[in-house]
Write a protein that holds these residues in place. Structure first.
Motif, PDB file in Angstrom:
ATOM      1  N   GLY A 126     -15.211   2.512   3.518  1.00 58.31           N
ATOM      2  CA  GLY A 126     -13.855   3.449   3.165  1.00 58.31           C
ATOM      3  C   GLY A 126     -12.563   3.005   3.929  1.00 58.31           C
ATOM      4  O   GLY A 126     -11.517   3.474   3.339  1.00 58.31           O
ATOM      5  N   ALA A 127     -12.962   1.757   4.829  1.00 54.00           N
ATOM      6  CA  ALA A 127     -11.768   1.142   5.538  1.00 54.00           C
ATOM      7  C   ALA A 127     -10.378   0.419   4.406  1.00 54.00           C
ATOM      8  O   ALA A 127     -11.183   0.025   3.496  1.00 54.00           O
ATOM      9  CB  ALA A 127     -11.950   0.408   6.476  1.00 54.00           C
ATOM     10  N   ALA A 128      -9.570   0.523   4.656  1.00 47.51           N
ATOM     11  CA  ALA A 128      -8.434  -0.264   3.897  1.00 47.51           C
ATOM     12  C   ALA A 128      -8.880  -1.968   3.808  1.00 47.51           C
ATOM     13  O   ALA A 128      -8.721  -2.383   5.023  1.00 47.51           O
ATOM     14  CB  ALA A 128      -7.087  -0.086   4.337  1.00 47.51           C
ATOM     15  N   SER A 129      -9.089  -2.218   2.814  1.00 45.29           N
ATOM     16  CA  SER A 129      -9.472  -4.026   2.576  1.00 45.29           C
ATOM     17  C   SER A 129      -8.201  -4.619   2.241  1.00 45.29           C
ATOM     18  O   SER A 129      -7.627  -4.061   1.001  1.00 45.29           O
ATOM     19  CB  SER A 129     -10.339  -4.019   1.532  1.00 45.29           C
ATOM     20  N   VAL A 130      -7.572  -5.655   2.796  1.00 44.66           N
ATOM     21  CA  VAL A 130      -6.356  -6.284   2.351  1.00 44.66           C
ATOM     22  C   VAL A 130      -6.677  -7.458   1.346  1.00 44.66           C
ATOM     23  O   VAL A 130      -8.013  -7.972   1.508  1.00 44.66           O
ATOM     24  CB  VAL A 130      -5.585  -6.786   3.741  1.00 44.66           C
ATOM     25  N   ARG A 131      -5.858  -7.537   0.645  1.00 39.61           N
ATOM     26  CA  ARG A 131      -6.053  -8.813  -0.392  1.00 39.61           C
ATOM     27  C   ARG A 131      -6.196  -9.917   0.197  1.00 39.61           C
ATOM     28  O   ARG A 131      -5.248 -10.384   1.342  1.00 39.61           O
ATOM     29  CB  ARG A 131      -5.026  -8.798  -1.470  1.00 39.61           C
ATOM     30  N   ALA A 132      -7.148 -10.926  -0.202  1.00 39.83           N
ATOM     31  CA  ALA A 132      -7.320 -12.146   0.433  1.00 39.83           C
ATOM     32  C   ALA A 132      -6.849 -13.049  -0.648  1.00 39.83           C
ATOM     33  O   ALA A 132      -7.639 -13.114  -1.936  1.00 39.83           O
ATOM     34  CB  ALA A 132      -8.850 -12.453   0.773  1.00 39.83           C
ATOM     35  N   PHE A 133      -5.935 -14.153  -0.759  1.00 36.60           N
ATOM     36  CA  PHE A 133      -5.442 -15.128  -1.342  1.00 36.60           C
ATOM     37  C   PHE A 133      -6.309 -16.232  -1.417  1.00 36.60           C
ATOM     38  O   PHE A 133      -6.554 -16.858  -0.270  1.00 36.60           O
ATOM     39  CB  PHE A 133      -4.113 -15.386  -1.303  1.00 36.60           C
ATOM     40  N   SER A 134      -6.570 -16.710  -2.609  1.00 33.51           N
ATOM     41  CA  SER A 134      -7.486 -18.005  -2.589  1.00 33.51           C
ATOM     42  C   SER A 134      -6.874 -18.724  -3.998  1.00 33.51           C
ATOM     43  O   SER A 134      -6.048 -18.362  -4.714  1.00 33.51           O
ATOM     44  CB  SER A 134      -8.843 -17.825  -2.881  1.00 33.51           C
TER      45      SER A 134
END
Length: 93
Positions: free
Chosen positions: A33-41
């Motif tokens: 449930g933690a906030a997951s930040v967007r990973a750019f690839s």
């Protein structure tokens, strides 16, 4: 639909599908449930043609389990076998 990768600080990387341009900066992790930040690839822009992909898959399978030859290769229409210049000096049956 596009697949976006998000990185949870506690768990692992998550892949979520959104329409192009609608992906939020963070999504809740499905596990903790933690906030997951967007990973750019880098995007996968190149597509492999079907014939090339089939040959690559055949080569990968053949690396660990070689194909067994059950018959001789077919001859060309004229009845002659194509001779490669590098193998021209080898004895012929």
């Amino acid at each position: 639909m596009t697949v976006y990768a998000y990185r949870c600080p506690h768990c692992s990387e998550i892949e979520v599908t959104f329409r192009i341009g609608t992906a939020p900066a963070a999504v809740p992790c499905p596990d903790c449930g933690a906030a997951s930040v967007r990973a750019f690839s880098a995007p996968m822009l190149a597509r492999t043609p079907a014939a090339v992909a089939a040959r690559l898959q055949r080569a990968e399978r053949s690396a660990s389990e070689p194909e067994v030859v059950t018959s001789l290769p077919r001859r060309r229409a004229g009845g002659a076998v194509a001779v490669h210049p590098a193998t021209g000096r080898l004895p012929r049956p």
